[in-house]
Structure formats: structure tokens, C-alpha cells
Design an enzyme around this catalytic site. Structure first.
Site, PDB file in Angstrom:
ATOM      1  N   LYS A  35      16.757  51.520  25.142  1.00 33.22           N
ATOM      2  CA  LYS A  35      15.768  51.326  26.195  1.00 33.22           C
ATOM      3  C   LYS A  35      16.437  51.046  27.538  1.00 33.22           C
ATOM      4  CE  LYS A  35      12.317  49.495  22.982  1.00 33.22           C
ATOM      5  NZ  LYS A  35      11.715  50.763  22.745  1.00 33.22           N
ATOM      6  N   CYS A  36      17.493  51.791  27.804  1.00 35.15           N
ATOM      7  CA  CYS A  36      18.320  51.588  28.992  1.00 35.15           C
ATOM      8  C   CYS A  36      18.186  52.796  29.912  1.00 35.15           C
ATOM      9  CB  CYS A  36      19.779  51.410  28.540  1.00 35.15           C
ATOM     10  SG  CYS A  36      20.993  51.293  29.854  1.00 35.15           S
ATOM     11  N   GLY A  37      18.413  52.595  31.193  1.00 35.72           N
ATOM     12  CA  GLY A  37      18.418  53.720  32.122  1.00 35.72           C
ATOM     13  C   GLY A  37      19.494  54.739  31.794  1.00 35.72           C
ATOM     14  N   THR A  39      20.293  55.527  28.642  1.00 34.68           N
ATOM     15  CA  THR A  39      20.031  56.069  27.302  1.00 34.68           C
ATOM     16  C   THR A  39      20.098  57.597  27.257  1.00 34.68           C
ATOM     17  OG1 THR A  39      18.745  54.116  26.711  1.00 34.68           O
ATOM     18  CG2 THR A  39      18.371  56.087  25.383  1.00 34.68           C
TER      19      THR A  39
END
Length: 159
Positions: A35-37, A39
Site C-alpha cells: 500500500k505504498c506509492g 508499490t
């Protein structure tokens, strides 16, 4: 001198994996999150893997929930997410810590042998990448913003 081959980690089902099984391979070790930028880098990592795995590249992804709680899921959910969304076929390991008192020994080793900006040991965010040569020595550390495709020339040199 110790190398990456001296470590044992867990796969995403909790089974021990001796990194010595990757002797004579080039490794790209990455701490990841779903759930990371960053990803979407999973897609680029998979492309690198598809391009070079037959020549000896292995990518090892280690999910980590230490940065903004961006990997809250369990190991099986993470695996499913990666397969469905990115067609991930390279090894996904068990979730671990990369900083702090509970840092996985592998990441202590990686951080000691390839420091970040201003010689910092700490990993600053998800998708920090460590390139390891065929002898099990850390060659370079790449920041989260570094696109996996830009690492291809360094990988080619080591293969």
C-alpha cells in the site's frame, strides 16, 4: 569474511530458506509494501526478473510494515495481492523488520555493507534495493525512488 550466503530467512509460508542456495546468482533484495506509492515497482521488478532470471538474477522481496503501516496484511494475503496485481513470480519472503531493535539479521548485514545517504545505516522507506554479486557481497544500495529498470545495466555487469 561473511557473505549473504551465511544467512537463513523465511519464505512467505514460514519455511527456512538458506541464502547459500543462491550461490553464483546475482541477487536484488528489496523491502516491499503493498500500500505504498512505490508499490507499482513490483511490475518493474517482475520485468527485470523475467528479462534476467535465466541468466542468473534472483529477486527477493521482503515485505515490511515499518513505514506508514503500508504492509498490514499477512504473508499469504501479500502473496495473493502480488500474484493477482503484478503477476509476481520471483520469491516473496516472510514479512520482517528492516530497522530498529528487531531488525532481521540479513538487513543488519545489508545496511552495514551498503550505507545510504550521508553514510546512514537506516532504511528510509519501502522499496530500498540492495544489489548482491555472485560471490554474495553487497555491491550497491538503491533508494526507493530508483526505478528498477535503471538498475539493469548494473545487473548485466554482474551477470
Amino acid at each position: 569474511m561473511p557473505s549473504i550466503y551465511d544467512f537463513t530467512v523465511q519464505d512467505n509460508q514460514g519455511q527456512p530458506i538458506e541464502l547459500s542456495q543462491y550461490r553464483d546468482k546475482v541477487l536484488l533484495i528489496v523491502n516491499t509494501a503493498s500500500k505504498c506509492g512505490f508499490t507499482p515497482q513490483y511490475k518493474e521488478l517482475e520485468a527485470l526478473y523475467q528479462q534476467y532470471h535465466t541468466q542468473g538474477l534472483v529477486i527477493l522481496a521482503f515485505p515490511c510494515n515499518q513505514f506508514g503501516g503500508q504492509e498490514p496484511a499477512g504473508n499469504s494475503e501479500i502473496q495473493q495481492f502480488c500474484e493477482i496485481n503484478f503477476g509476481l513470480s520471483f520469491p516473496l519472503m516472510a514479512k520482517l523488520n528492516v530497522n530498529g531493535p528487531d531488525t532481521a539479521p540479513l538487513f543488519d548485514y545489508l545496511k552495514e555493507h551498503a550505507r545510504g545517504l550521508l553514510k546512514s545505516r537506516a532504511i528510509k522507506w519501502n522499496f530500498t534495493k540492495f544489489l548482491v554479486n555472485k560471490e554474495g557481497m553487497v555491491v550497491k544500495r538503491y533508494a526507493p525512488r530508483t526505478k528498477p529498470a535503471s538498475i539493469a545495466p548494473a545487473i548485466e555487469e554482474l551477470l
